[in-house]
Design a protein around this motif. Structure first.
Motif, short mmCIF file in Angstrom:
data_model
loop_
_atom_site.label_atom_id
_atom_site.label_comp_id
_atom_site.label_asym_id
_atom_site.label_seq_id
_atom_site.Cartn_x
_atom_site.Cartn_y
_atom_site.Cartn_z
N PRO A 228 7.64 6.71 -6.33
CA PRO A 228 6.22 6.63 -6.69
C PRO A 228 5.46 5.60 -5.85
O PRO A 228 4.34 5.87 -5.40
N GLN A 229 6.05 4.42 -5.63
CA GLN A 229 5.35 3.39 -4.86
C GLN A 229 5.16 3.83 -3.41
O GLN A 229 4.11 3.59 -2.80
N GLN A 230 6.18 4.47 -2.84
CA GLN A 230 6.05 4.96 -1.47
C GLN A 230 4.97 6.03 -1.36
O GLN A 230 4.22 6.08 -0.38
N TYR A 231 4.90 6.90 -2.37
CA TYR A 231 3.88 7.94 -2.35
C TYR A 231 2.48 7.31 -2.42
O TYR A 231 1.58 7.71 -1.68
N LEU A 232 2.31 6.34 -3.32
CA LEU A 232 1.02 5.67 -3.44
C LEU A 232 0.63 4.99 -2.13
O LEU A 232 -0.53 5.05 -1.71
N THR A 233 1.59 4.37 -1.49
CA THR A 233 1.30 3.72 -0.20
C THR A 233 0.85 4.75 0.82
O THR A 233 -0.09 4.52 1.60
N GLY A 234 1.49 5.91 0.82
CA GLY A 234 1.08 6.98 1.74
C GLY A 234 -0.34 7.44 1.47
O GLY A 234 -1.12 7.68 2.41
N VAL A 235 -0.70 7.55 0.18
CA VAL A 235 -2.07 7.93 -0.17
C VAL A 235 -3.05 6.88 0.33
O VAL A 235 -4.10 7.19 0.89
N ARG A 236 -2.70 5.61 0.14
CA ARG A 236 -3.58 4.53 0.59
C ARG A 236 -3.74 4.53 2.11
O ARG A 236 -4.83 4.27 2.63
N MET A 237 -2.68 4.83 2.83
CA MET A 237 -2.79 4.85 4.30
C MET A 237 -3.65 6.02 4.78
O MET A 237 -4.40 5.89 5.76
N GLU A 238 -3.55 7.16 4.11
CA GLU A 238 -4.42 8.28 4.46
C GLU A 238 -5.88 7.91 4.23
O GLU A 238 -6.75 8.20 5.06
N LYS A 239 -6.12 7.25 3.09
CA LYS A 239 -7.49 6.83 2.79
C LYS A 239 -7.96 5.76 3.77
O LYS A 239 -9.14 5.72 4.15
N ALA A 240 -7.04 4.90 4.20
CA ALA A 240 -7.40 3.85 5.17
C ALA A 240 -7.90 4.47 6.46
O ALA A 240 -8.88 3.99 7.05
N CYS A 241 -7.25 5.53 6.91
CA CYS A 241 -7.69 6.19 8.14
C CYS A 241 -9.10 6.75 7.99
O CYS A 241 -9.90 6.72 8.94
N GLU A 242 -9.43 7.24 6.80
CA GLU A 242 -10.78 7.73 6.56
C GLU A 242 -11.78 6.58 6.57
O GLU A 242 -12.85 6.67 7.18
N LEU A 243 -11.44 5.49 5.89
CA LEU A 243 -12.36 4.36 5.77
C LEU A 243 -12.58 3.64 7.09
O LEU A 243 -13.65 3.08 7.33
N LEU A 244 -11.57 3.66 7.95
CA LEU A 244 -11.71 2.99 9.24
C LEU A 244 -12.70 3.71 10.16
O LEU A 244 -13.12 3.15 11.16
N ALA A 245 -13.05 4.92 9.80
CA ALA A 245 -14.07 5.65 10.57
C ALA A 245 -15.47 5.24 10.15
O ALA A 245 -16.45 5.70 10.76
N LEU A 246 -15.59 4.38 9.15
CA LEU A 246 -16.88 3.90 8.68
C LEU A 246 -17.10 2.47 9.17
O LEU A 246 -16.16 1.74 9.46
N PRO A 247 -18.36 2.05 9.24
CA PRO A 247 -18.65 0.66 9.69
C PRO A 247 -18.34 -0.35 8.60
O PRO A 247 -19.21 -1.08 8.14
N GLU A 248 -17.09 -0.40 8.21
CA GLU A 248 -16.62 -1.31 7.17
C GLU A 248 -15.60 -2.26 7.80
O GLU A 248 -14.67 -1.81 8.48
N PRO A 249 -15.74 -3.57 7.63
CA PRO A 249 -14.74 -4.48 8.19
C PRO A 249 -13.36 -4.21 7.62
O PRO A 249 -13.22 -3.70 6.50
N VAL A 250 -12.34 -4.56 8.38
CA VAL A 250 -10.96 -4.32 7.94
C VAL A 250 -10.70 -5.00 6.61
O VAL A 250 -10.01 -4.45 5.75
N SER A 251 -11.25 -6.17 6.41
CA SER A 251 -11.06 -6.87 5.14
C SER A 251 -11.66 -6.07 3.99
O SER A 251 -11.11 -6.03 2.88
N GLY A 252 -12.81 -5.40 4.25
CA GLY A 252 -13.43 -4.56 3.23
C GLY A 252 -12.59 -3.33 2.94
O GLY A 252 -12.45 -2.92 1.79
N VAL A 253 -12.04 -2.72 3.99
CA VAL A 253 -11.15 -1.56 3.81
C VAL A 253 -9.95 -1.96 2.98
O VAL A 253 -9.53 -1.25 2.06
#
Length: 294
Positions: A228-253
């Motif tokens: 479960p924890q590994q799956y959640l981390t994978g979900v978060r990393m997918e979302k991180a790739c989406e958020l990094l395409a926005l003008p949001e600082p890494v700390s905000g992501v």
């Protein structure tokens, strides 16, 4: 009207038998229906030369006798019978067996390859189990063929493809080619995708759902291939790739994903993506020709 049996049918054309295909359709419905015996003792269909289209008969409940390759088989609830173009067809239903069946005729240039892809290239009789989803899709196809609103052809094709895919999924689980997802695991997957920014504790989550943490972890890992924890981390990393395409600082992501420490987030991201967030953003997300977009 014959009140000794129940039939409900939808046709592609107003008059049965008028369907004309131009040979360019990828997959199109010809007709679809449901059949039950009410008082008639027996009903039999014999087509020595078969038909020009494909036919699938789904035994929703009860049973019937179906001939394939010259042999008669008594087919029971949860099976489908597949007749290919030009194959002799013969099947008989008797009141004593209380048959309740759905059937569909279809044709098209992609039918052969699609059935092969889904695992129906060999044989005629397949066990697919019983499911309310099957019934709903058959009823939707019948209704669309009867009412014929705009774009009904596209909808019936989509329903048929969905139906065939559900048949294939059930067979894959039955044969061990795929793992069945339990309701508990499916609920957890949805929770992860909807609450990826929330803190997660296996013990607390499992107990809140009435499960033991050990049983939940074992079932989730077996069915999803990761913990479960590994799956959640994978979900978060997918979302991180989406958020990094926005003008949001890494700390905000990092904060949006539930990581309070940006450095820890960067380490996790590097482990999964092979580069740090700023490198990923520079390489994939921003360029003069591709500005940040939402």
């Amino acid at each position: 009207m014959d009140n000794t049996m129940y039939t409900q049918t939808g046709w592609m054309c107003p008059e049965p038998g008028q369907v004309r295909l131009n040979g360019k359709e990828k997959m199109t419905l010809v007709s679809c229906g449901r059949f039950r015996l009410l008082r008639r003792q027996m009903a039999e269909t014999v087509r020595p030369d078969g038909r020009q289209d494909w036919q699938i008969i789904y035994v929703k409940s009860g049973a019937g006798d179906y001939w394939t390759d010259g042999e008669c088989r008594h087919v029971t609830e949860g099976h489908i019978i597949l007749y290919r173009p030009g194959e002799p067809q013969r099947y008989r239903n008797e009141l004593a067996d209380q048959p309740d069946i759905y059937w569909v005729h279809f044709a098209g240039t992609e039918v052969d390859s699609e059935l092969e892809r889904l695992g129906f290239s060999q044989g005629h009789i397949f066990y697919v189990g019983s499911s309310r989803e099957y019934d709903c899709l058959f009823e939707k196809i019948i209704a669309e063929l009867q009412v014929k609103q705009c774009h009904f052809q596209e909808l019936t094709e989509a329903y048929l493809r969905q139906l065939l895919s559900l048949f294939a999924r059930h067979r894959a689980v039955q044969t061990g080619a795929a793992v069945r997802r339990t309701a508990e695991v499916e609920a957890a997957v949805r929770w992860f995708h909807q609450n990826f920014s929330q803190p997660f504790c296996v013990s607390e989550y499992a107990k809140s759902c009435g499960m033991s943490p050990r049983w939940f972890t074992q079932q989730f890992t077996r069915q999803m291939g990761v913990s479960p924890q590994q799956y959640l981390t994978g979900v978060r990393m997918e979302k991180a790739c989406e958020l990094l395409a926005l003008p949001e600082p890494v700390s905000g992501v990092s904060e949006l994903l539930g990581y309070q420490n940006p450095l820890y987030f960067s380490r996790v991201f590097r482990k999964h993506m092979g580069m740090c967030p700023t490198e990923y953003r520079k390489k994939y997300c921003s360029s003069p020709e591709q500005p940040f977009v939402v």
